[in-house]
Design a protein around this motif. Sequence first.
Motif, PDB file in Angstrom:
ATOM      1  N   LEU A 118       0.848  -1.061   0.086  1.00 35.14           N
ATOM      2  CA  LEU A 118       0.063   0.316   0.115  1.00 35.14           C
ATOM      3  C   LEU A 118       0.580   1.367  -0.097  1.00 35.14           C
ATOM      4  CD1 LEU A 118      -2.562  -1.319   2.602  1.00 35.14           C
ATOM      5  CD2 LEU A 118      -2.939  -0.754  -0.013  1.00 35.14           C
ATOM      6  N   LEU A 119       2.293   1.256   0.463  1.00 39.83           N
ATOM      7  CA  LEU A 119       2.973   2.344   0.106  1.00 39.83           C
ATOM      8  C   LEU A 119       3.990   2.708  -1.305  1.00 39.83           C
ATOM      9  CD1 LEU A 119       3.711   2.213   4.149  1.00 39.83           C
ATOM     10  CD2 LEU A 119       3.011   3.724   2.632  1.00 39.83           C
ATOM     11  N   LEU A 133     -11.629  10.727  12.068  1.00 38.46           N
ATOM     12  CA  LEU A 133     -11.597  10.044  10.745  1.00 38.46           C
ATOM     13  C   LEU A 133      -9.949  10.483  10.579  1.00 38.46           C
ATOM     14  CD1 LEU A 133     -11.382   8.573   8.220  1.00 38.46           C
ATOM     15  CD2 LEU A 133     -12.278  10.565   6.273  1.00 38.46           C
ATOM     16  N   LEU A 134      -9.850  11.837  10.656  1.00 39.54           N
ATOM     17  CA  LEU A 134      -8.405  11.915  10.584  1.00 39.54           C
ATOM     18  C   LEU A 134      -7.455  11.744  11.192  1.00 39.54           C
ATOM     19  CD1 LEU A 134      -5.683  14.122   9.358  1.00 39.54           C
ATOM     20  CD2 LEU A 134      -6.396  15.649  11.546  1.00 39.54           C
ATOM     21  N   THR A 187      -9.994   3.249   6.296  1.00 30.82           N
ATOM     22  CA  THR A 187      -9.052   4.266   7.523  1.00 30.82           C
ATOM     23  C   THR A 187     -10.927   4.281   7.865  1.00 30.82           C
ATOM     24  OG1 THR A 187      -9.070   5.897   5.748  1.00 30.82           O
ATOM     25  CG2 THR A 187      -7.216   5.280   6.939  1.00 30.82           C
ATOM     26  N   ARG A 212      -4.880   1.855  -4.493  1.00 31.47           N
ATOM     27  CA  ARG A 212      -4.223   2.396  -3.454  1.00 31.47           C
ATOM     28  C   ARG A 212      -5.163   3.256  -3.070  1.00 31.47           C
ATOM     29  NH1 ARG A 212       1.480   4.534  -2.701  1.00 31.47           N
ATOM     30  NH2 ARG A 212       0.477   5.985  -4.206  1.00 31.47           N
ATOM     31  N   LEU A 213      -5.174   4.249  -3.212  1.00 33.34           N
ATOM     32  CA  LEU A 213      -6.285   5.298  -2.312  1.00 33.34           C
ATOM     33  C   LEU A 213      -7.022   4.959  -1.834  1.00 33.34           C
ATOM     34  CD1 LEU A 213      -6.088   8.570  -1.496  1.00 33.34           C
ATOM     35  CD2 LEU A 213      -7.179   8.964  -3.858  1.00 33.34           C
ATOM     36  N   LEU A 244       1.966   1.502   9.473  1.00 30.90           N
ATOM     37  CA  LEU A 244       2.540   1.904   8.066  1.00 30.90           C
ATOM     38  C   LEU A 244       3.637   1.739   8.448  1.00 30.90           C
ATOM     39  CD1 LEU A 244       0.010   2.720   5.824  1.00 30.90           C
ATOM     40  CD2 LEU A 244       0.646   0.732   5.271  1.00 30.90           C
ATOM     41  N   LEU A 299      -6.565   2.288   1.396  1.00 36.62           N
ATOM     42  CA  LEU A 299      -6.035   3.318   1.993  1.00 36.62           C
ATOM     43  C   LEU A 299      -7.839   4.414   2.661  1.00 36.62           C
ATOM     44  CD1 LEU A 299      -2.937   4.531   1.369  1.00 36.62           C
ATOM     45  CD2 LEU A 299      -3.203   2.950   3.034  1.00 36.62           C
ATOM     46  N   MET A 334      -3.473   4.574  10.736  1.00 36.36           N
ATOM     47  CA  MET A 334      -2.769   3.526   9.634  1.00 36.36           C
ATOM     48  C   MET A 334      -1.574   4.166   9.699  1.00 36.36           C
ATOM     49  SD  MET A 334      -3.918   1.636   7.431  1.00 36.36           S
ATOM     50  CE  MET A 334      -3.931   0.855   6.167  1.00 36.36           C
ATOM     51  N   ALA A 335      -0.869   5.382   9.429  1.00 35.55           N
ATOM     52  CA  ALA A 335       0.122   5.803   9.147  1.00 35.55           C
ATOM     53  C   ALA A 335       1.108   5.065  10.321  1.00 35.55           C
ATOM     54  CB  ALA A 335      -0.127   7.481   9.461  1.00 35.55           C
ATOM     55  N   GLN A 382      -6.346   7.739  10.219  1.00 40.08           N
ATOM     56  CA  GLN A 382      -5.523   8.441   9.562  1.00 40.08           C
ATOM     57  C   GLN A 382      -4.151   7.777  10.163  1.00 40.08           C
ATOM     58  OE1 GLN A 382      -6.794  11.447   6.712  1.00 40.08           O
ATOM     59  NE2 GLN A 382      -8.453   9.569   5.275  1.00 40.08           N
ATOM     60  N   ILE A 383      -4.154   8.776  10.980  1.00 43.08           N
ATOM     61  CA  ILE A 383      -3.062   8.863  11.885  1.00 43.08           C
ATOM     62  C   ILE A 383      -2.201   7.443  12.125  1.00 43.08           C
ATOM     63  CG2 ILE A 383      -1.428   9.645  13.556  1.00 43.08           C
ATOM     64  CD1 ILE A 383      -3.048  12.401  13.293  1.00 43.08           C
TER      65      ILE A 383
END
Lengths: 212, 212
Positions: free
Chosen positions: B121-122, B162-163, B142, B134-135, B173, B138, B169-170, B166-167
């Motif tokens: 995914l990266l 949501l933010l 998320t 991919r987007l 990853l 993701l 998820m970050a 996503q963090i």
Amino acid sequence: MRVPTVLGAKQDAETPAANRSRDAASTRLLLLKAARRRFARHGYSTTTVRDIAADAGVNVALINRYFSSKEGLFEACLRQVGEDLGRPAGSTTTIEHTLEKMLTRVADQPSGDHTMQLLLLLRSSGDDRADQIRLSTLRSFTEGIATSAGWQAGSADDDKLLLRAQIAMATALGVVLLRSSTGLEPLASATAEDLRDPLGEVLATLVAPTGL
Amino acid sequence: MRVPTVLGAKQDAETPAANRSRDAASTRLLLLKAARRRFARHGYSTTTVRDIAADAGVNVALINRYFSSKEGLFEACLRQVGEDLGRPAGSTTTIEHTLEKMLTRVADQPSGDHTMQLLLLLRSSGDDRADQIRLSTLRSFTEGIATSAGWQAGSADDDKLLLRAQIAMATALGVVLLRSSTGLEPLASATAEDLRDPLGEVLATLVAPTGL
DNA sequence: GCTCTATGTAAACAAGTGCTGACTTAGGCA
DNA sequence: TGCCTAAGTCAGCACTTGTTTACATAGAGC
């Protein structure tokens, strides 16, 4: 009315070699800057030496003249990042100060220089020596975080703290990478203010001494 | 005493085409598996179609036959990951369950299948359509996290949630990437148990409803 | 002005890339 | 058995890659 370029003068990547007359140090810098952007954004093997030279407004052959090879240029970029990031280590800095610095770096605009520096730490050329530089940069940086959080190298079970510092680093790098290389919203266009609260909480949870 | 390979039979990547006789579906799978590993580990442009074919124990030309192009093979890998990860979305799952699943995925051995999926995914090929897949993967993943944490699409200021997802998820990853592509210790060889506490705290801080 | 060196330029080479088209062959089926 | 099609093979093409080599030229020192 153009004045001759002085050594180290700021050169916008968009108007590369506008006024530059046979100044080796200056072209070296142009190449370094262009290369760092390309390598950070697209990775090592994706970027070609011709791309870099074009961005810098410089002849391709000069890459080999000044850096021996594409690989050498990549290493030079990596070393530069290591020097820039290596500074703030040491137990004299407070943990708050360290985390604050991380926050501003991560919250930099996705195309900014700080972002490029961090991204470069995730890129590999496959070459052993370059990987070594990258690894030692990551190590010293994460040890800096851990140290300012009270870590002392060697103390046995405090490896947990170092591990936590490395997870903090991973978070920072993950956010930067996701922000800049995918268009994932709202993360991609979150402002520094948007990121401050959640990121601050995460970092504090990981390495703030009271949080343990 | 070798029995003929049945469709979809497990094939170790080390002993690729040992017993396989003109089974299109099987070679397709061999290629997919080999490609996913290569792409995830070394990125798109670094890996050559000849590498992939060799890993799979298959002729190079078959990549173009079955996937049209190297690009097509990459997209197929990405789609597969999207299907595998896309499942656990939905508000029926509890946040604890969601985070637990993330934890086990991230704590997988750095060369394991889960790691390969996340790494992929990266990776980007530069192609728009692949980036789109991919987007959207993701995004849906998320959103799944956020949803199980009480997020409802559209509700204005819940973009913050949501933010935060996503963090999270970050972070996942970032940890996976740092673990597998640099030898940074102790992170690289940390066990699932080592990672559980700190990672759990981070994820809880970010998206556990009580943590807000 | 002349020269000599550091700097920059241009063209080409060898190796490696993705991809293609013509070919071979296994294996089901009449 | 003897096709006939799907599956796999092989050699090579067109192109890009990093790098090198021979050449041009600006500009300092005399």
